[in-house]
Design a protein around this motif. Structure first.
Motif, mmCIF file in Angstrom:
data_model
loop_
_atom_site.group_PDB
_atom_site.id
_atom_site.type_symbol
_atom_site.label_atom_id
_atom_site.label_comp_id
_atom_site.label_asym_id
_atom_site.label_seq_id
_atom_site.Cartn_x
_atom_site.Cartn_y
_atom_site.Cartn_z
ATOM 1 N N CYS B 57 0.811 -1.213 0.000
ATOM 2 C CA CYS B 57 0.000 0.000 0.000
ATOM 3 C C CYS B 57 0.852 1.274 0.000
ATOM 4 O O CYS B 57 0.633 2.191 -0.777
ATOM 5 C CB CYS B 57 -0.888 -0.004 1.238
ATOM 6 N N GLY B 117 2.623 -8.669 4.631
ATOM 7 C CA GLY B 117 2.659 -9.659 3.558
ATOM 8 C C GLY B 117 4.079 -9.834 3.062
ATOM 9 O O GLY B 117 4.570 -10.951 2.901
ATOM 10 N N GLY B 118 4.759 -8.717 2.841
ATOM 11 C CA GLY B 118 6.126 -8.727 2.320
ATOM 12 C C GLY B 118 7.144 -9.218 3.332
ATOM 13 O O GLY B 118 8.310 -9.429 2.986
ATOM 14 N N TYR B 142 5.974 -2.556 8.710
ATOM 15 C CA TYR B 142 4.749 -1.850 9.122
ATOM 16 C C TYR B 142 3.618 -2.859 9.015
ATOM 17 O O TYR B 142 3.258 -3.313 7.951
ATOM 18 C CB TYR B 142 4.515 -0.555 8.315
ATOM 19 N N GLY B 146 -2.645 -7.555 7.207
ATOM 20 C CA GLY B 146 -3.351 -8.060 6.040
ATOM 21 C C GLY B 146 -2.760 -7.480 4.774
ATOM 22 O O GLY B 146 -1.927 -6.570 4.819
ATOM 23 N N ASN B 149 -3.052 -3.444 0.239
ATOM 24 C CA ASN B 149 -2.925 -2.897 -1.104
ATOM 25 C C ASN B 149 -3.870 -3.594 -2.080
ATOM 26 O O ASN B 149 -4.403 -2.987 -2.987
ATOM 27 C CB ASN B 149 -1.470 -3.063 -1.565
#
Ligand SMILES: Cc1ncc(C[n+]2csc(CCOP(=O)(O)OP(=O)(O)O)c2C)c(N)n1
Ligand code: SF4
Ligand SMILES: [Mg+2]
Lengths: 391, 324
Positions: B57, B117-118, B142, B146, B149
């Motif tokens: 995001c 996620g990353g 961060y 969930g 993005n």
């Protein structure tokens, strides 16, 4: 010109030795057969203090390519090497490297892609990324591996190009075969490659730049167009760099290498080490008075269309040998050559032969067979045939 | 350069953090706050930040070509490889410094940012590799629990019962059933690292840890609970309060692990029930309508209690006993 210095080395060592003389700032690599010896030789140079290169022993090929992208964007000269599955794993970043216009040089030791798993040579790995925006050079032997690895640095870093280069060598056949290789003195190589002139390096904090922005329908297309143009520039500057290389080495490199082509009526086209076998067969058939010749393709991307048109127009028949299949379409080299010949005044008869998948040997009799079919004008442009395959 | 409040305030008010205005993150989103607080500290300490950012995001919203919100060097490579990318940048720095090609007096800070996620999921291998190799980098997670993005999909960080599009709270299933992965423990399991949790609702703790992380001689990792107002379904003006509540309910304990030594940096004298944290957010609305809501919340309460006890026990057991 430098004094002759011959070494008996494998293709893998030739690549590593060239890398040693280039002495890039950063090398990030992950071992995979048959590329492994390149990483091993280079790690030893680092361990012995023979190069000042910082090596990143990454945990995967995905990270190898990611790290060289980071290093190149930072302003370093960065190199890597891989094979098949390694290339497949890093392929997402292979596209990113070229799209970010980073002049990375990568040795690709060609190996068949899984499945079934296989460690031997074919060109399915290189062909998988043929549209990834990398310059692709194919070598016939260890000498070419050494020379083209050095030349690739200049091509990648040329200010009009700024694209990554992949130097292909056939797995095992070249990478593990010992051959005499004429190497240049260190200082001659250093002088030839010169210093990298970084463009927009991340480490220049006084001029901050953003790499890898989100690029939507309003700009993405223009950026892709710039990449298309950069490939055209690569095509344009290659002869100048090759000429400079000739001056230091006495070895001439062109996009393609014609072999006994002067009056040839039946011509074979191929990539990589098979060209050696084909040359032998050409000599033999020439001895019998047959008008055969070979057009070896050294640069596959950008595709040297003009040369191919020039050399192949008005020949009686052309057979193209592919060491990769394109499932559901014509084999990649054949498709490209055939498409190039659409525009020539007098089109030759054409035939497509796929050979050597998974390391299957290409024997002289296979080459001879394909030539005989050409000489009998027994070729169907629309039919893919196979050499050395049990049906 | 020592860290002073005055210097921090100066950087903040003069908008010199490196992340400028004009990005398109939702108002109230804690991700840009996290980024700014990290960069503020780095700048106040005299570092020149070089940023790597994972797809997510914050990345897409801050660099919509031809604009960029970054006034410091920045590279986005892909989703799962920010740690490997920053290792390349950091290694290039070492190589070029050795060759005398970068100013030797410049104090660089190589900072990677990634979403949950990353970090927990697709980028875990790349992170682990970079930590093991010991690159001098700061990795900042961060954590908005969930894939925001792409429209609120489940990640390895999503808590049980939260409604996401790939683990929706349905008639049969109460959304995600698994607990959040313990990313700090995973990171801390690498040798010679600094790992800590922070959240912008506790700014002093945040600032101190970033300072420590930047000065740590080795890879440092900071996990910042950074609510997404959009998919946590909370009011824009409540996002920082929620992070405080997360600390007060033991949902997000604040601690650090430095070379194996645990230190719990905030020990509230009284705690609030984790149900308060859950009930404050719309993403648990559907869970709360289910008959098993109480049971799921009480399991979560049980879990955070046990985890807290363990943390205190680790702190006691590892006191003055660094692994190296
Ligand atoms: C290899 C790959 N897989 C999937 C995606 C699609 N994708 C982009 S961002 C994203 C989720 C990001 O989640 P997170 O890291 O938590 O960051 P957030 O958006 O929540 O800030 C996904 C799934 C991608 N870009 N690359
Ligand atoms: S969707 Fe969520 S994470 Fe993304 S900008 Fe909005 S609040 Fe922040
Ligand atoms: Mg997220």
């Amino acid at each position: 010109m430098a004094k002759k210095n011959l070494m008996a080395i494998t293709g893998a060592e030739a690549a590593a030795y060239a890398m040693k003389q280039i002495e890039p700032d950063v090398v990030a690599a992950y071992p995979i057969t048959p590329q492994t010896p390149i990483v091993e030789y280079f790690a030893k140079y680092v361990a012995d203090g023979e190069v000042r290169t910082e090596m990143i022993p990454v945990e995967s090929e995905h990270s190898a390519m990611s790290a060289v992208v980071g290093a190149a964007a930072a302003g370093a000269r960065a190199m890597t090497a891989t094979s098949a599955q390694g290339l497949a794993l890093m392929s997402e970043i292979v596209y990113i490297a070229s799209s970010l216009r980073l002049p990375i040089v990568m040795g690709l030791v060609n190996r068949a892609l899984s499945a079934p798993i296989n460690i031997h040579c074919d060109h399915s790995d290189a062909m998988m990324v043929r549209d990834s925006g990398w310059i692709q050079l194919f070598c016939e032997d260890a000498q070419e591996v050494y020379d083209l690895t050095i030349l690739a640095v200049r091509l990648a870093e040329h200010e009009d190009v700024r694209l990554p280069v992949m130097v292909n060598q056939d797995g095992f056949i070249i990478s593990h075969g010992v051959e005499p290789v004429e190497v240049l003195p260190d200082d001659v190589v250093k002088k030839f490659v010169g210093e990298l002139k970084p463009i927009y390096p991340l480490l220049d904090t006084d001029h901050p730049v953003t790499y890898g922005a989100l690029d939507l329908y309003d700009y993405y297309f223009e950026h892709k167009r710039q990449q298309i143009e950069a490939m055209k520039h690569a095509y344009k500057v290659f002869p100048q760099i090759a000429e400079e290389f000739y001056k230091i080495s006495g070895r001439k490199y062109d996009y393609v290498e014609p072999y006994r082509m002067e009056d040839a009526e039946y011509v074979m086209v191929a990539l990589g080490s098979s060209n050696g076998t084909i040359k032998d067969v050409v000599d033999e058939l020439r001895g019998e008075g047959k008008k055969v010749g070979l057009l070896k393709i050294r640069m596959f991307r950008p595709f040297p269309k003009a040369e191919i048109q020039r050399y192949l127009t008005a020949r009686k028949a052309v057979v193209v040998l592919d060491r990769a299949a394109s499932f559901g379409a014509e084999a990649p080299l054949y498709e490209a050559v055939k498409s190039a010949l659409y525009e020539v005044a007098v089109r030759p008869l054409m035939g497509s032969f796929v050979y050597g998948l998974g390391g299957r040997d290409l024997k002289p009799e296979h080459v001879e067979y394909a030539f005989k079919r050409a000489m009998a004008l027994d070729l169907v442009a629309d039919k893919e045939e196979y050499l050395g395959l049990r049906e | 350069m020592p860290l002073t409040m005055k210097k921090l305030a100066e950087i903040f008010t003069n908008r010199e953090t490196g992340l400028t205005q004009g990005h398109r993150m939702c108002p109230g989103c804690v991700a840009p706050m996290t980024v700014k607080m990290v960069l503020m500290v780095a700048k106040a300490l005299g570092y020149e930040p070089v940023i790597g950012f994972a797809t997510g995001c914050m990345e897409v919203s801050s660099t919509i070509f031809p604009y960029t919100s970054w006034s410091v060097p920045y590279i986005h490579n892909a989703f799962e490889n920010v740690a490997a990318t920053i290792s390349g940048v950091e290694t290039a720095y070492r190589a070029l410094k050795k060759a005398g090609k970068v100013p030797s007096d410049k104090k660089y800070a190589f900072i990677a940012f990634g979403g949950d996620g990353g970090t927990y999921d697709i980028g875990l291998q790349s992170l682990s590799g970079a930590l093991e190799r010991g690159h001098k980098m700061l990795y900042v997670l961060y954590d908005n629990e969930g894939y925001m993005n792409t429209g609120n999909q489940r990640s390895g960080s999503t808590p049980p019962g939260a409604d996401t599009t790939t683990a929706p709270v349905g008639k049969a299933v109460a959304g995600k059933l698994q607990l959040k992965k313990n990313i700090v423990e995973i990171v801390a399991a690498h040798e010679n690292v600094y790992a800590a949790t922070v959240t912008p609702g506790e700014p002093m703790d945040f600032i101190n840890k970033v300072e420590k992380a930047l000065q740590f001689d080795g890879p440092a990792f900071i996990a910042s609970l950074s609510p997404c107002v959009r998919y946590w379904r909370i009011d824009e003006n409540k996002s920082v309060d929620i992070t405080k509540l997360a600390v007060q309910t033991k949902y997000w304990p604040l601690y650090e692990v430095e070379r194996g030594v645990y230190r719990v940096t905030r020990k509230p004298t009284s705690f609030k029930p984790v149900a308060e944290f859950v009930k404050a957010q719309g993403r648990f609305r559907l869970l709360l309508q289910r008959p098993d809501a109480e049971q799921i919340i009480s399991e979560l309460q049980n879990y955070v209690d046990r985890r807290w006890e363990r943390l205190l026990a680790f702190e006691e057991a590892t006191k003055n006993k660094p692994v190296r």
